[in-house]
Design a protein around this motif. Sequence first.
Motif, mmCIF file in Angstrom:
data_model
loop_
_atom_site.group_PDB
_atom_site.id
_atom_site.type_symbol
_atom_site.label_atom_id
_atom_site.label_comp_id
_atom_site.label_asym_id
_atom_site.label_seq_id
_atom_site.Cartn_x
_atom_site.Cartn_y
_atom_site.Cartn_z
ATOM 1 N N ALA A 39 19.453 -9.030 22.316
ATOM 2 C CA ALA A 39 20.233 -10.116 22.902
ATOM 3 C C ALA A 39 20.418 -11.266 21.924
ATOM 4 O O ALA A 39 21.254 -12.126 22.132
ATOM 5 C CB ALA A 39 19.551 -10.627 24.173
ATOM 6 N N TRP A 40 19.614 -11.283 20.860
ATOM 7 C CA TRP A 40 19.731 -12.333 19.836
ATOM 8 C C TRP A 40 19.315 -11.770 18.497
ATOM 9 O O TRP A 40 18.729 -10.686 18.411
ATOM 10 C CB TRP A 40 18.904 -13.560 20.198
ATOM 11 N N MET A 51 19.650 -18.252 19.814
ATOM 12 C CA MET A 51 20.573 -18.350 20.930
ATOM 13 C C MET A 51 20.810 -16.944 21.477
ATOM 14 O O MET A 51 20.944 -15.986 20.708
ATOM 15 C CB MET A 51 21.898 -18.965 20.463
ATOM 16 N N ILE A 52 20.819 -16.808 22.795
ATOM 17 C CA ILE A 52 21.113 -15.519 23.401
ATOM 18 C C ILE A 52 22.614 -15.243 23.229
ATOM 19 O O ILE A 52 23.455 -15.970 23.744
ATOM 20 C CB ILE A 52 20.734 -15.517 24.892
ATOM 21 N N TYR A 106 12.432 0.250 13.399
ATOM 22 C CA TYR A 106 13.614 -0.452 13.888
ATOM 23 C C TYR A 106 13.667 -1.889 13.381
ATOM 24 O O TYR A 106 14.746 -2.397 13.044
ATOM 25 C CB TYR A 106 13.629 -0.430 15.423
ATOM 26 N N ASP A 107 12.522 -2.550 13.305
ATOM 27 C CA ASP A 107 12.485 -3.931 12.826
ATOM 28 C C ASP A 107 13.031 -4.030 11.405
ATOM 29 O O ASP A 107 13.766 -4.961 11.072
ATOM 30 C CB ASP A 107 11.052 -4.470 12.878
ATOM 31 N N GLU A 108 12.694 -3.072 10.569
ATOM 32 C CA GLU A 108 13.225 -3.070 9.208
ATOM 33 C C GLU A 108 14.709 -2.729 9.203
ATOM 34 O O GLU A 108 15.497 -3.331 8.458
ATOM 35 C CB GLU A 108 12.473 -2.059 8.340
ATOM 36 N N PHE A 153 6.978 -14.986 17.051
ATOM 37 C CA PHE A 153 7.893 -14.048 16.404
ATOM 38 C C PHE A 153 7.168 -12.848 15.795
ATOM 39 O O PHE A 153 7.771 -12.096 15.018
ATOM 40 C CB PHE A 153 8.691 -14.742 15.299
ATOM 41 N N ALA A 154 5.928 -12.662 16.123
ATOM 42 C CA ALA A 154 5.161 -11.569 15.522
ATOM 43 C C ALA A 154 4.552 -10.691 16.622
ATOM 44 O O ALA A 154 3.420 -10.909 17.036
ATOM 45 C CB ALA A 154 4.066 -12.133 14.616
ATOM 46 N N PRO A 155 5.285 -9.688 17.113
ATOM 47 C CA PRO A 155 6.618 -9.283 16.652
ATOM 48 C C PRO A 155 7.726 -10.006 17.423
ATOM 49 O O PRO A 155 7.471 -10.700 18.405
ATOM 50 C CB PRO A 155 6.630 -7.793 16.970
ATOM 51 N N TYR A 156 8.979 -9.805 16.973
ATOM 52 C CA TYR A 156 10.124 -10.347 17.681
ATOM 53 C C TYR A 156 10.280 -9.643 19.031
ATOM 54 O O TYR A 156 10.106 -8.425 19.128
ATOM 55 C CB TYR A 156 11.410 -10.135 16.884
ATOM 56 N N GLN A 157 10.614 -10.413 20.054
ATOM 57 C CA GLN A 157 10.997 -9.869 21.352
ATOM 58 C C GLN A 157 12.483 -10.185 21.520
ATOM 59 O O GLN A 157 12.854 -11.308 21.863
ATOM 60 C CB GLN A 157 10.158 -10.504 22.463
#
Length: 613
Positions: free
Chosen positions: A52-53, A59-60, A179-181, A315-319
Motif C-alpha cells: 500500500a506504500w 503515505m498510503i 521479496y524485501d530485496e 521499519f524492521a521489517p517493513y509492514q
Amino acid sequence: MKKTALKKAIARAPAAGVIYTIAALDLAGHLLRVSLTVKQPAAIGQILSLPAWIPGSYMIREFSRNIVSIRADCGGKAVALTKLDKHSWQAAPCDGALVVEYDVYAWDLSVRAAHLDQQHGFFNGTSVFLSVLGQESAPHEVNIVQPKDAACKHWRVATTLPELKAKRYGFGSYQAANYDELIDHPVEMGDFALATFKAHGVPHDIVVTGKVPNLDLDRLCRDLKAICETQIAFFEPTGKKAPMDRYVFMTMAVGDGYGGLEHRASTALICARADLPTTATSSAEIGDGYLKFLGLCSHEYFHTWNVKRIKPAAFAPYQLQAESYTPLLWLFEGFTSYYDDLMLVRAGLIDEAAYFKLLGKTVNSVLRGSGRNKQSVADSSFDAWGKYYRQDENAPNAIVSYYTKGSLIALALDLTLRSKTGGDKSLDDVMLALWQRYGRDFYQGKARGVTPAEVEALFDEISGARMKPFFERYIRGTDDVPLARLLAPFGVTYSDARKGDKPSLDVSLGRDGNDARLAQVHQGGAAHQAGLSAGDVLVALDGLRVTGNPANLEALLSRYAVGAEVVIHAFRRDELLSFTAVLQGDRVPGVSMAVTPAGKKTAALPRPSMQVL
C-alpha cells in the motif's frame, strides 16, 4: 564480490520459488503486463497482495488501484481469485504451479511508482510485484522483457538487482534473495545516457533519461565521486568500505521537477534538465540549479546508511499493507538533511559562504510557518501519513517539517555535543555509533531497528550528560532551536534582517495563469486579519488591478506605509467580495550567518576550515 565468487554464489542459490515476468504490453496505453508463477502455492489457496506504500515515502498510495485486470490459472485451467481487500486476492486451491497474470497502468511520472511510454519505462517493485503470502523469504526471480516496438530497439536496463542470466544493462532474468530485496531495486528501461566511476573501489553508475543537450557526464562523475567517497569514508573511516557492491544514480530529466527516493543500492531521482551541468560552458562554478541537484544526490546517498540500514524499529521489517508509525523521522530525514549540505563542504564542492547561505535558507523556511509552534518534530514524524504527506493550503499554519526543523535540531545537537565535550565529541560520533550498532550488519542476519529510547540513551552516552531536557524542548516540544546562542561560542554571527518596514499582506500566491490566487494565507498576517482565505482570487487593491505576477502585488503594496488601510476586492468562488486590510510589516525571516574573524581560530564548528572535516 568478484565475478567468479558471484557465479559460485548464484550456482549455490536455491531455485526461485517465485518467478515474475514483466513486459510492456501497450506503450501508448501505458500498460505493463506481469506474469507471476508460484511453484508451490498454499494448499488452502494462495494469498497475494500488493504493498500500500513504498519505503521512504510515508503515505498510503494504494498501488493496487492501478491493476486494471487480473486472472489466474493452474495447468492451463482457470483458477478463481477472490478479492479480500483493496490490495489482496486469494486464489482457489490448486494442484500444481499457480500462474497469475495481471496488467498494471503505469503513468505516474515520479520516483515512487511506475511510468511507461515510448520514451522509457520505470518501475518500483512495490507498484508491480504482488507478494506471495508465506513465501516472502524465498528466492525471487524476475525476467524483464524487451519491448518489441521499434522505438525500443536501443533500450537498455538499469537496475542494481543482481543479474541471473541477464548481462549488465541488458534485458533478461534477475534475482533477489527475498521479496524485501526484490522491491528495493527500481528498474529504468530506455535509451539513457550512462557513465561510471568508482568510489573507494566500488562502481557507481549515473543513468540519465530524457533529453539533456550537451550533458556534462564527466563533471557529474567527478562531483558525485567526491560526494560518495566522502560519505563512505565518513561511516567507515578506517576501511573505507561501502555497504554495497555497486550503486546507481537513476535520474529522469524533465522540464520542471525535483525529487528523490532512496534504495539500498540505488536512488531514483527526478530533476529539471536545466539543473544538470553542460559541456557548453567551461565555468567551474556551481550554479543554484546544479547545487540543488548535487544536494539531492548527497541526501539520497546518505540514506544508504541512514534509513536503509540504520532503521527505526517500526521499519524492521517493513509492514507495507498499512501505516508504520515512528516518531524518529526527524533523525532519519532531518539528520540526512543536515549532512547532505555538509557533505558538499567536506567533499570540497562548496565553500564556507555557500554552506552558510544554504543553512540560512533552511532556518528561514522553518521560521516562516507558525505550525512550528503547534507541532513537534516527533509528532510531525508520527503524523507524516496524515499530515506531512497530505499537505493543504493551511500547512504552514498547522505543521512543521521534520526535514527542515530536523536538520536544525541536528545542527543544534552537533554544537551542543561539541560544547559539552570540549570538542572531543560531535554528531559524527552519534552517527558512527548508530551505524556500528544497528546498520552495518542489518542485511547480514542482524536486522534490528533502533527505538526512540535507545536514540536518547545514545546521546546521553556520547555527551556524558543528560540530554532529556533538550529532547523535551526541541524534539518532543515545539520550542525554536536557539541557534544564535549555540553558534556564538564558535565565532558565528546569527542575524535576522527581516524587512519590518516593508508593507505586506503575508500571503503566498499560487500559479493560476494571470490570476492572483492566494495559495496560502499566513496566520496572524494582514490578509488573515482582513478575512481573506486561501483560494481567493485578488482582483484589485484600492481600485488598481492585481495580476498573477507576484511583482505586481509587491509594486502596488510598496506605495503604502505599514499600518495603512487598503481595500481589496477578491473573488471567492464566483462571488465578488470586499475586504479592508491593515498592512503589516513583512514577517518573512531574513536569517543569515557568517563567521567572524575571531571565529576562524575556533576548531569545533562544522564548517570547511574546522576539525569536523
